[in-house]
Design a protein around this motif. Structure first.
Motif, PDB file in Angstrom:
ATOM      1  N   LYS A  33      -6.354  -9.865  -0.140  1.00  0.00           N
ATOM      2  CA  LYS A  33      -5.628 -10.695  -0.524  1.00  0.00           C
ATOM      3  C   LYS A  33      -4.241 -10.204  -0.952  1.00  0.00           C
ATOM      4  CE  LYS A  33      -5.609 -15.222  -2.203  1.00  0.00           C
ATOM      5  NZ  LYS A  33      -5.860 -16.678  -1.413  1.00  0.00           N
ATOM      6  N   GLN A  34      -4.183  -9.155  -1.773  1.00  0.00           N
ATOM      7  CA  GLN A  34      -2.778  -8.598  -2.284  1.00  0.00           C
ATOM      8  C   GLN A  34      -1.889  -8.102  -1.398  1.00  0.00           C
ATOM      9  OE1 GLN A  34      -3.929  -5.987  -5.439  1.00  0.00           O
ATOM     10  NE2 GLN A  34      -4.809  -7.350  -6.722  1.00  0.00           N
ATOM     11  N   ARG A  35      -2.477  -7.519  -0.408  1.00  0.00           N
ATOM     12  CA  ARG A  35      -1.793  -7.177   0.760  1.00  0.00           C
ATOM     13  C   ARG A  35      -1.130  -7.939   1.411  1.00  0.00           C
ATOM     14  NH1 ARG A  35      -4.725  -2.930   4.468  1.00  0.00           N
ATOM     15  NH2 ARG A  35      -2.244  -2.348   5.167  1.00  0.00           N
ATOM     16  N   VAL A  36      -1.627  -9.213   1.677  1.00  0.00           N
ATOM     17  CA  VAL A  36      -1.156 -10.272   2.421  1.00  0.00           C
ATOM     18  C   VAL A  36      -0.081 -11.015   1.738  1.00  0.00           C
ATOM     19  CG1 VAL A  36      -1.807 -12.648   3.563  1.00  0.00           C
ATOM     20  CG2 VAL A  36      -3.183 -10.647   3.894  1.00  0.00           C
ATOM     21  N   ALA A  37      -0.180 -11.156   0.170  1.00  0.00           N
ATOM     22  CA  ALA A  37       0.583 -11.849  -0.654  1.00  0.00           C
ATOM     23  C   ALA A  37       1.842 -11.055  -0.997  1.00  0.00           C
ATOM     24  CB  ALA A  37      -0.121 -12.174  -1.895  1.00  0.00           C
ATOM     25  N   LEU A  54      -2.574  -8.851   9.723  1.00  0.00           N
ATOM     26  CA  LEU A  54      -3.252  -8.393   8.391  1.00  0.00           C
ATOM     27  C   LEU A  54      -4.442  -9.488   8.083  1.00  0.00           C
ATOM     28  CD1 LEU A  54      -0.788  -6.778   5.972  1.00  0.00           C
ATOM     29  CD2 LEU A  54      -2.410  -5.546   7.292  1.00  0.00           C
ATOM     30  N   ILE A  55      -4.035 -10.798   8.196  1.00  0.00           N
ATOM     31  CA  ILE A  55      -4.848 -11.681   8.064  1.00  0.00           C
ATOM     32  C   ILE A  55      -6.179 -12.012   8.841  1.00  0.00           C
ATOM     33  CG2 ILE A  55      -5.352 -14.386   7.915  1.00  0.00           C
ATOM     34  CD1 ILE A  55      -2.339 -14.654   6.566  1.00  0.00           C
ATOM     35  N   GLU A 114       0.841  -1.276   0.029  1.00  0.00           N
ATOM     36  CA  GLU A 114      -0.053  -0.147  -0.091  1.00  0.00           C
ATOM     37  C   GLU A 114       0.987   1.172   0.062  1.00  0.00           C
ATOM     38  OE1 GLU A 114      -3.807   0.541   0.794  1.00  0.00           O
ATOM     39  OE2 GLU A 114      -3.430  -0.932  -0.857  1.00  0.00           O
ATOM     40  N   PRO A 115       0.283   2.353  -0.268  1.00  0.00           N
ATOM     41  CA  PRO A 115       1.192   3.543  -0.172  1.00  0.00           C
ATOM     42  C   PRO A 115       1.656   3.792   1.070  1.00  0.00           C
ATOM     43  CG  PRO A 115      -0.949   4.224  -1.410  1.00  0.00           C
ATOM     44  CD  PRO A 115      -0.993   2.790  -0.822  1.00  0.00           C
ATOM     45  N   SER A 116       3.102   4.094   1.118  1.00  0.00           N
ATOM     46  CA  SER A 116       3.681   4.340   2.519  1.00  0.00           C
ATOM     47  C   SER A 116       3.572   5.726   2.961  1.00  0.00           C
ATOM     48  CB  SER A 116       5.042   3.777   2.538  1.00  0.00           C
ATOM     49  OG  SER A 116       5.906   4.643   1.520  1.00  0.00           O
ATOM     50  N   ALA A 145     -17.920  -5.714  -2.317  1.00  0.00           N
ATOM     51  CA  ALA A 145     -17.299  -6.734  -1.675  1.00  0.00           C
ATOM     52  C   ALA A 145     -15.938  -7.563  -2.309  1.00  0.00           C
ATOM     53  CB  ALA A 145     -18.213  -7.961  -1.663  1.00  0.00           C
ATOM     54  N   TRP A 146     -16.134  -7.898  -3.588  1.00  0.00           N
ATOM     55  CA  TRP A 146     -14.957  -8.625  -4.443  1.00  0.00           C
ATOM     56  C   TRP A 146     -13.733  -7.623  -4.406  1.00  0.00           C
ATOM     57  CZ3 TRP A 146     -14.341 -13.389  -5.016  1.00  0.00           C
ATOM     58  CH2 TRP A 146     -13.210 -13.888  -5.810  1.00  0.00           C
ATOM     59  N   HIS A 147     -14.032  -6.489  -4.461  1.00  0.00           N
ATOM     60  CA  HIS A 147     -12.618  -5.617  -4.237  1.00  0.00           C
ATOM     61  C   HIS A 147     -11.961  -5.653  -3.119  1.00  0.00           C
ATOM     62  CE1 HIS A 147     -10.419  -2.184  -5.897  1.00  0.00           C
ATOM     63  NE2 HIS A 147     -10.689  -1.494  -5.126  1.00  0.00           N
TER      64      HIS A 147
END
Ligand code: ZN
Length: 309
Positions: free
Chosen positions: A120-124, A76-77, A24-26, A112-114
């Motif tokens: 998911k992306q942040r965790v991965a 985060l999870i 994410e933006p820092s 919801a999907w967004h």
């Protein structure tokens, strides 16, 4: 707290203003460890981070940046379990076709999907390779984790916990199923657990017993086919008993000439495709082989398949 000895990691041009932990933006610079500590053996690091990752608390047991990163991911999870659950319980198409809105999808409605994809992306997100003052960071990543469906959980237990919260599965059932089918087949265990939510203790025991039996049968079948592959042709007095004929006799439970005799018609039915002469030659070889096997000394000295019977 920043000290003079924290060194900012090198930041590639295209990664400027990106959180090293989640992508994410820092807006912050995170210092790890926050103060110099004996149990952290590598250099003190300063890393760009988003406000959220920067604010994640951690204990003093964490003694490397890799452990810290795993800790951040797990935090985060836990925090975004509801968002991640959307993708575990629905497909994008199902959501688009559904007319659900508002409270049904945890209040996320059409987005919801967004929301799921972002979490998911942040965790991965894997960050970029650590380089400090132009030198590759040499502290090895010694963390272990359990990966399932593109997400790294701090451990298998954390993964089971996630699905208990996200998909309302029976934790005890999933834990035991994974033990039986092995963590490598977590998806199979999870499928069964998803089909059997809110079950009675008796039903849980029954499912576990059924799967244990199924797995034992699979292992036996695999062992049997390994055994079959190891069966060799045998030559007796210049006549060959081919491996396929020997396999057939073993499968039929015919280990002696007298047991083979009443099965003769079955044999020729099963090997009709070989043509009469070849079927006869193989049967003849098998007869000679079984006859020879009645002599223990011959078996010991000559039978390459003695361990199979
Ligand atoms: Zn972040």
């Amino acid at each position: 707290m920043q000290t003079h000895s924290h060194t900012l990691i090198d930041i590639p041009f295209n990664q400027r203003h990106i959180c090293w932990f989640c992508g994410e933006p820092s807006s912050e610079i995170l210092h790890f460890p926050r103060t110099a500590r004996k149990n952290v053996e590598h250099a003190l690091l300063a890393l760009p981070a988003c406000k959220e990752c920067d604010s994640i608390k951690h204990s003093r047991d964490i003694n490397s940046i890799w452990q810290f990163r795993a800790h951040v991911k797990q935090a985060l999870i836990s925090k975004y379990t509801k968002h991640l659950a959307i993708g575990e319980n629905w497909t994008k198409e199902e959501l688009e076709e559904s007319e659900f809105s508002g409270s049904i999808l945890g209040g996320f409605g059409e987005s919801a999907w967004h929301m799921y994809e972002i979490a998911k992306q942040r965790v991965a997100y894997q960050g970029w390779p650590l380089i400090v003052d132009g030198l590759t960071f040499d502290a090895m990543d010694d963390t272990s984790s359990f990966e399932f469906n593109g997400t790294c959980y701090a451990s298998l237990r954390n993964c089971v916990d996630f699905f208990e919260k996200a998909s309302d599965i029976d934790k005890e059932l999933l834990t035991q199923l994974v033990e039986i089918v092995t963590p490598a087949r977590f998806d199979y265990a999870l499928k069964i657990a998803k089909l059997n939510k809110r079950i009675s203790p008796a039903r849980r025991t029954q499912i576990i017993d059924d799967i244990a039996i199924e797995e034992a049968e699979k292992r036996e079948a695999a062992a049997r086919s390994d055994l079959e592959l190891s069966i060799e042709d045998v030559s007796v007095s210049g006549t060959i008993a081919p491996s396929f004929a020997i396999q057939w006799a073993i499968a039929k439970g015919a280990s002696t000439l007298s047991e083979l005799c009443p099965l003769e018609d079955d044999y020729f039915d099963d090997f009709q495709h070989l043509g009469g002469a070849a079927a006869f030659a193989s049967y003849n070889g098998l007869q000679l082989y079984l006859e020879a096997r009645e002599n223990a000394a011959w078996v010991k000295a000559n039978d390459p398949n003695k361990d199979v019977w």
